[in-house]
Design a protein around this motif. Sequence first.
Motif, PDB file in Angstrom:
ATOM      1  N   LEU A   1      10.463   9.466 -11.883  1.00 22.23           N
ATOM      2  CA  LEU A   1      10.774   8.697 -10.674  1.00 22.23           C
ATOM      3  C   LEU A   1       9.924   7.432 -10.672  1.00 22.23           C
ATOM      4  CD1 LEU A   1      11.018  11.381  -7.842  1.00 22.23           C
ATOM      5  CD2 LEU A   1      12.824  10.450  -9.298  1.00 22.23           C
ATOM      6  N   HIS A   2      10.524   6.351 -10.190  1.00 21.17           N
ATOM      7  CA  HIS A   2       9.834   5.066 -10.153  1.00 21.17           C
ATOM      8  C   HIS A   2       9.915   4.494  -8.742  1.00 21.17           C
ATOM      9  CE1 HIS A   2       9.711   5.204 -14.521  1.00 21.17           C
ATOM     10  NE2 HIS A   2      10.963   5.629 -14.444  1.00 21.17           N
ATOM     11  N   VAL A   3       8.846   3.828  -8.338  1.00 24.85           N
ATOM     12  CA  VAL A   3       8.761   3.227  -7.014  1.00 24.85           C
ATOM     13  C   VAL A   3       8.696   1.718  -7.191  1.00 24.85           C
ATOM     14  CG1 VAL A   3       7.405   3.052  -4.893  1.00 24.85           C
ATOM     15  CG2 VAL A   3       7.531   5.237  -6.122  1.00 24.85           C
ATOM     16  N   GLY A   4       9.533   1.022  -6.457  1.00 24.32           N
ATOM     17  CA  GLY A   4       9.518  -0.430  -6.564  1.00 24.32           C
ATOM     18  C   GLY A   4       9.851  -1.101  -5.259  1.00 24.32           C
ATOM     19  N   PRO A   5       9.216  -2.235  -5.013  1.00 17.76           N
ATOM     20  CA  PRO A   5       9.533  -2.992  -3.803  1.00 17.76           C
ATOM     21  C   PRO A   5      10.620  -4.028  -4.059  1.00 17.76           C
ATOM     22  CG  PRO A   5       7.543  -3.875  -4.794  1.00 17.76           C
ATOM     23  CD  PRO A   5       8.005  -2.727  -5.665  1.00 17.76           C
ATOM     24  N   GLU A   6      11.377  -4.314  -3.012  1.00 14.53           N
ATOM     25  CA  GLU A   6      12.245  -5.476  -2.924  1.00 14.53           C
ATOM     26  C   GLU A   6      13.244  -5.628  -4.069  1.00 14.53           C
ATOM     27  OE1 GLU A   6       9.066  -8.252  -2.574  1.00 14.53           O
ATOM     28  OE2 GLU A   6       8.761  -7.797  -0.463  1.00 14.53           O
ATOM     29  N   MET A   7      14.032  -4.576  -4.310  1.00 12.40           N
ATOM     30  CA  MET A   7      15.151  -4.628  -5.255  1.00 12.40           C
ATOM     31  C   MET A   7      16.407  -4.265  -4.479  1.00 12.40           C
ATOM     32  SD  MET A   7      14.716  -5.164  -8.667  1.00 12.40           S
ATOM     33  CE  MET A   7      15.852  -4.103  -9.534  1.00 12.40           C
ATOM     34  N   THR A   8      17.483  -4.962  -4.746  1.00 16.49           N
ATOM     35  CA  THR A   8      18.719  -4.665  -4.020  1.00 16.49           C
ATOM     36  C   THR A   8      19.392  -3.403  -4.561  1.00 16.49           C
ATOM     37  OG1 THR A   8      20.060  -6.108  -5.442  1.00 16.49           O
ATOM     38  CG2 THR A   8      19.161  -7.088  -3.429  1.00 16.49           C
TER      39      THR A   8
ATOM     40  N   PHE B   1       0.816  -1.209   0.000  1.00 21.19           N
ATOM     41  CA  PHE B   1       0.000   0.000   0.000  1.00 21.19           C
ATOM     42  C   PHE B   1       0.859   1.272   0.000  1.00 21.19           C
ATOM     43  CE2 PHE B   1      -3.166  -3.023   0.463  1.00 21.19           C
ATOM     44  CZ  PHE B   1      -4.421  -2.455   0.479  1.00 21.19           C
ATOM     45  N   LEU B   2       1.991   1.246   0.704  1.00 21.64           N
ATOM     46  CA  LEU B   2       2.876   2.408   0.708  1.00 21.64           C
ATOM     47  C   LEU B   2       3.516   2.593  -0.667  1.00 21.64           C
ATOM     48  CD1 LEU B   2       4.170   4.762   2.178  1.00 21.64           C
ATOM     49  CD2 LEU B   2       5.907   3.176   3.055  1.00 21.64           C
ATOM     50  N   ALA B   3       3.913   1.502  -1.307  1.00 22.50           N
ATOM     51  CA  ALA B   3       4.496   1.601  -2.651  1.00 22.50           C
ATOM     52  C   ALA B   3       3.495   2.218  -3.623  1.00 22.50           C
ATOM     53  CB  ALA B   3       4.956   0.227  -3.136  1.00 22.50           C
ATOM     54  N   VAL B   4       2.243   1.817  -3.544  1.00 28.65           N
ATOM     55  CA  VAL B   4       1.205   2.374  -4.423  1.00 28.65           C
ATOM     56  C   VAL B   4       0.998   3.857  -4.116  1.00 28.65           C
ATOM     57  CG1 VAL B   4      -1.263   2.330  -4.976  1.00 28.65           C
ATOM     58  CG2 VAL B   4       0.035   0.189  -4.888  1.00 28.65           C
ATOM     59  N   ALA B   5       0.913   4.202  -2.836  1.00 28.64           N
ATOM     60  CA  ALA B   5       0.705   5.604  -2.454  1.00 28.64           C
ATOM     61  C   ALA B   5       1.853   6.483  -2.962  1.00 28.64           C
ATOM     62  CB  ALA B   5       0.566   5.732  -0.936  1.00 28.64           C
ATOM     63  N   LEU B   6       3.068   6.008  -2.838  1.00 32.81           N
ATOM     64  CA  LEU B   6       4.220   6.774  -3.322  1.00 32.81           C
ATOM     65  C   LEU B   6       4.228   6.861  -4.847  1.00 32.81           C
ATOM     66  CD1 LEU B   6       6.990   5.455  -0.918  1.00 32.81           C
ATOM     67  CD2 LEU B   6       6.127   7.803  -1.040  1.00 32.81           C
ATOM     68  N   ALA B   7       3.918   5.759  -5.511  1.00 39.25           N
ATOM     69  CA  ALA B   7       3.911   5.745  -6.980  1.00 39.25           C
ATOM     70  C   ALA B   7       2.868   6.720  -7.534  1.00 39.25           C
ATOM     71  CB  ALA B   7       3.647   4.329  -7.492  1.00 39.25           C
ATOM     72  N   GLU B   8       1.729   6.821  -6.858  1.00 36.97           N
ATOM     73  CA  GLU B   8       0.681   7.739  -7.313  1.00 36.97           C
ATOM     74  C   GLU B   8       1.111   9.197  -7.185  1.00 36.97           C
ATOM     75  OE1 GLU B   8      -2.638   6.511  -4.889  1.00 36.97           O
ATOM     76  OE2 GLU B   8      -3.278   5.015  -6.363  1.00 36.97           O
ATOM     77  N   GLN B   9       2.029   9.502  -6.269  1.00 35.93           N
ATOM     78  CA  GLN B   9       2.447  10.882  -6.027  1.00 35.93           C
ATOM     79  C   GLN B   9       3.794  11.226  -6.664  1.00 35.93           C
ATOM     80  OE1 GLN B   9       1.966  12.040  -1.842  1.00 35.93           O
ATOM     81  NE2 GLN B   9       0.449  10.415  -1.614  1.00 35.93           N
ATOM     82  N   ALA B  10       4.530  10.218  -7.118  1.00 30.78           N
ATOM     83  CA  ALA B  10       5.865  10.464  -7.674  1.00 30.78           C
ATOM     84  C   ALA B  10       5.768  11.224  -8.994  1.00 30.78           C
ATOM     85  CB  ALA B  10       6.585   9.141  -7.888  1.00 30.78           C
TER      86      ALA B  10
END
Length: 193
Positions: free
Chosen positions: A68-75, A55-64
């Motif tokens: 800019l790109h938002v993604g979970p679980e990448m090293t 849910f936080l990733a979606v919220a950030l992606a909607e505002q970025a």
Amino acid sequence: MTALPDWMSPPRPEGWFADDLDRLPEAPRHTELIDGALVFMMSPQRWWHGRLVAFLAVALAEQAPEGLHVGPEMTIRLDDRNRPEPDIVVTTASYNRDRTWFAPEEVLLAIEIVSPESAHRDRTVKLRKYAEAGIPHYWCIEDEGGDPVVHVYELDEPTKAYAPAGIFRHGLQRPVPFKVDIDLDRLVPGRGR
């Protein structure tokens, strides 16, 4: 005692390097490299943690903003011996489906959601390593009785250390790394006001 699988043995006497992670298909899904040591996320992930990441990733992606790109679980490949995996990253990198890591200069924000098994790494080790690598913003999210509490840090360039920039409960409004306005209570069921 059972023998360790062959893939768990370091490929050289000096141990593991960042590029080795891409050659470990048998390793658990969330495997990090910290100071040349493999760190496995072996505990089952709590629903609270998984929902907060999503849910936080979606919220950030909607505002970025665009670019800019938002993604979970990448090293993030901090150096030859460190490739930690934040829960969420905000990056300037262009999308590439085959990519497995980001360089620190491509990361504007690294977010860790603290779990019992990752608490020390998230609160101290990663806090220091992300700052030394020059990542401008770091959020460490704690579980406070079921409510997410966001500890925000900004990089102090001269010292290459993070300075606390606030602790946020219920709502998070920040002007950097872009304008962010998130109702934290809506990220977790039963917490919406």
